[in-house]
Write a protein that holds these residues in place. Structure first.
Motif: not given
Length: 595
Positions: A109-110, A406-409, A456-460, A466-467
């Motif tokens: 994403a970044q 925007s979440v890229i996963t 943090d939750k998104l990463k875990s 996911a970015s």
């Protein structure tokens, strides 16, 4: 001037920008081989410990190509979303950008948001696939992603490895060939764009700038257009690994100026330097003010350190222009500052830098965002702090900020990520399949919900894949209420929060349970209550520490024991009336880690 190249390195966090910058410095012999160390541009202890870039760093290199010497000004930038303001400032000082993409992780994403920022400024983009030496590298798939994103040809994408040094000479060659030389006029009135500044306790404030038009020489009388202040240029020079003084800096070059500036509010990032006589009348346009996302109170532990904290924040603001602050006071914590940060990592870094660089021990309150509060007459006030809310009877509605995220996963994690976003009151906007098994999901989310633990939750839940990237979208009305925490009937303003009606009861209950664990027991009972207005919604009691006053009564009449217990009860009652409860720093941070 035709041999100058100004470029920056942009990428998602942990895609190998700083390592590649090390190789560029090594191959252009800017740094002797015996002085080499990993991430040489990250000169802050914090950056080395965490392995992230926090500040953008400028450095000049010499490179010989076809028997001509080229001056390359490199600016290494951070990759984390919280430091995107550093990136936007670096981009304003460059004509080209290296877009680095990790061969194992692909576009995140970044990467996309930094790329759009560079395209808006008409920068020449050189795509580079980094870390091709990894066993898990998939350069062909990543190449397809880049072509889809940029629409460039396959031949223009370079492959390199910052670790082994493979492909670095091709990158240097591409910079010389593709990045345009600066377009300025050496004979025009002087205009220099300030893109950074640092505080030096011996020399005052040092400003870093790019010369857009004209020439600046040592000893010139200069003025800063935005502040109108005038100075004598005691020393000008270029930025090698150390500062390197020069007699003049010409158009298109990047350098620094020392002019004995004492006060931090005289230097602003984005300001223009010009000559007093025959200088330019207007500044360089195109610099935007930063908009903080997260607000928190920062208070000194000792109230007499208030002025020291102010000067520390001012010095820190020079080095980090995205930090904003204004004085405020709290009943529980005394005098302090309400600071605006770009995100939670930014807040953590600022707190850590205050402790390390300025020896300031501070208490940080619960982070929150700014709300628009409309009264019955239709007037709007901006509230950064639940304590600043007007009386509930006067409020017509409260609007909260929403972001477009925007979440890229990977497609495997779409389910859990959607569940997480819906739990945070998110609204799905759309989803696009980027390539194969990668998907970009767009959500509108309330900023207040994601401030604390969303990232943090998104990463875990996505195992780190996911970015996440976001920008402020708009303000929307919401059913928000103020939740107060009372200790012995007294509200603690530093713990009060604005929360959504649906979450308020469970949030209040969790807060009370957490505070019961963290507040040390006193000589009297402490009632910890959560309240909405005058209605108590949760309560916990911290039991008193009692001395066994009847220990000396062995045998004898019961009335002797009762007399001692009654006497103790009186004392406890009196103590409760005058006793105050100390709330430890851990309790203020507990709210962040409720789950």
């Amino acid at each position: 001037m035709k041999n100058i190249r100004n470029f920056c390195i942009i990428a998602h966090i942990d895609h190998g920008k700083s390592t590649l910058a090390d190789r560029l410095l090594e191959y252009t012999k800017t740094i002797e081989a015996n002085n080499l160390q990993a991430q040489i541009l990250d000169d802050m202890d914090l950056e080395r410990e965490r392995g992230i870039t926090i500040k953008s760093h400028a450095i000049q290199m010499e490179y010989i190509y076809n028997n001509e010497t080229y001056t390359l000004n490199l600016i290494d930038t951070p990759g984390h979303v919280d430091f995107s303001y550093e990136v936007s400032r670096s981009i304003a000082a460059c004509e080209g950008a290296l877009l680095i993409v990790d061969a194992a992780q692909g576009i995140q994403a970044q990467t996309i948001s930094n790329l759009y920022m560079a395209i808006e400024h008409d920068l020449e983009i050189i795509p580079v696939i980094n870390k091709i030496d990894l066993p898990s590298a998939m350069p062909d798939e990543v190449e397809d992603q880049i072509i889809e994103l940029l629409g460039c040809s396959r031949e223009s994408i370079l492959r390199a490895s910052g670790k082994t040094g493979e492909g670095v000479y091709q990158i240097l060659e591409a910079i010389v060939k593709k990045v345009p030389s600066p377009a300025g006029n050496p004979d025009a009135p002087l205009q220099c764009l300030i893109f950074d500044s640092v505080f030096n306790s011996f020399r005052g404030i040092i400003a870093y700038f790019k010369v857009v038009n004209g020439i600046i020489r040592k000893g010139d009388m200069v003025k800063f257009i935005a502040t109108g202040k005038e100075y004598d240029a005691d020393e000008v020079g270029i930025l090698k690994l150390e500062m390197s003084p020069r007699n003049e800096i010409r158009t298109g070059d990047v350098g620094y100026i020392i002019s004995g500036i004492k006060s931090s509010n005289e230097v602003r990032v984005g300001d223009t330097i010009t000559h007093i006589k025959g200088g330019a009348t207007e500044g360089i346009a195109g610099f935007e003010e930063v908009k903080p996302m997260v607000f928190a109170g920062v208070y000194p532990i000792e109230s007499e350190d208030f002025e020291n904290l102010r000067s520390s924040l001012e010095k820190l603001q020079l080095n980090d222009a995205s930090l904003t602050f204004q004085p405020e006071s709290s009943v529980a914590l005394g005098f302090g500052f309400r600071c605006g940060f770009l995100g939670l990592l930014h807040m953590e870094i600022v707190q850590e830098r205050l402790e390390r660089e300025f020896d300031m021990n501070v208490i940080t309150t619960v982070p929150n965002v700014s709300y628009h509060v409309y009264d019955k007459k239709g007037n709007c006030i901006e509230v950064h702090n639940p304590g600043g809310l007007p009386d509930p009877t006067l409020i017509d509605r409260i609007e909260e900020p929403y972001i477009r995220a925007s979440v890229i996963t990977n497609t495997t994690y779409i389910g859990p990520i959607m569940t997480l976003c819906l739990g945070k009151r998110g609204i799905l906007v759309k989803q696009d399949y980027i390539s194969g098994d990668r998907v970009e999901i767009f959500y509108d989310l309330p900023l207040g919900e994601i401030v604390i633990d969303f990232y943090d939750k998104l990463k875990s839940i996505s195992k780190g894949y996911a970015s996440f990237d976001y920008h402020l979208h708009d303000f929307r009305p919401g059913k928000l209420i103020k939740l107060d925490i009372l200790l012995n009937g007294e509200p603690v303003d530093a713990l009060s929060t604005l929360t959504h009606v649906d979450n308020s009861v469970s949030f209040g209950r969790k807060m009370c349970e957490k505070l019961k664990e963290l507040i040390p027991r006193q000589q009297f009972d402490i009632a910890v209550q959560a309240a909405i207005g005058s209605k108590i919604i949760a309560r916990e009691t911290i039991k008193a520490v009692r001395k066994d006053v009847t220990a000396k009564c062995y045998g004898g009449d019961i009335s002797r024991k009762r007399k001692l217990l009654e006497k103790q009860k009186e004392g406890k009652k009196r103590m409760k009336q005058i006793g105050t409860v100390e709330v430890p720093q851990k309790a203020f941070l507990a709210v962040l880690k409720l789950d």
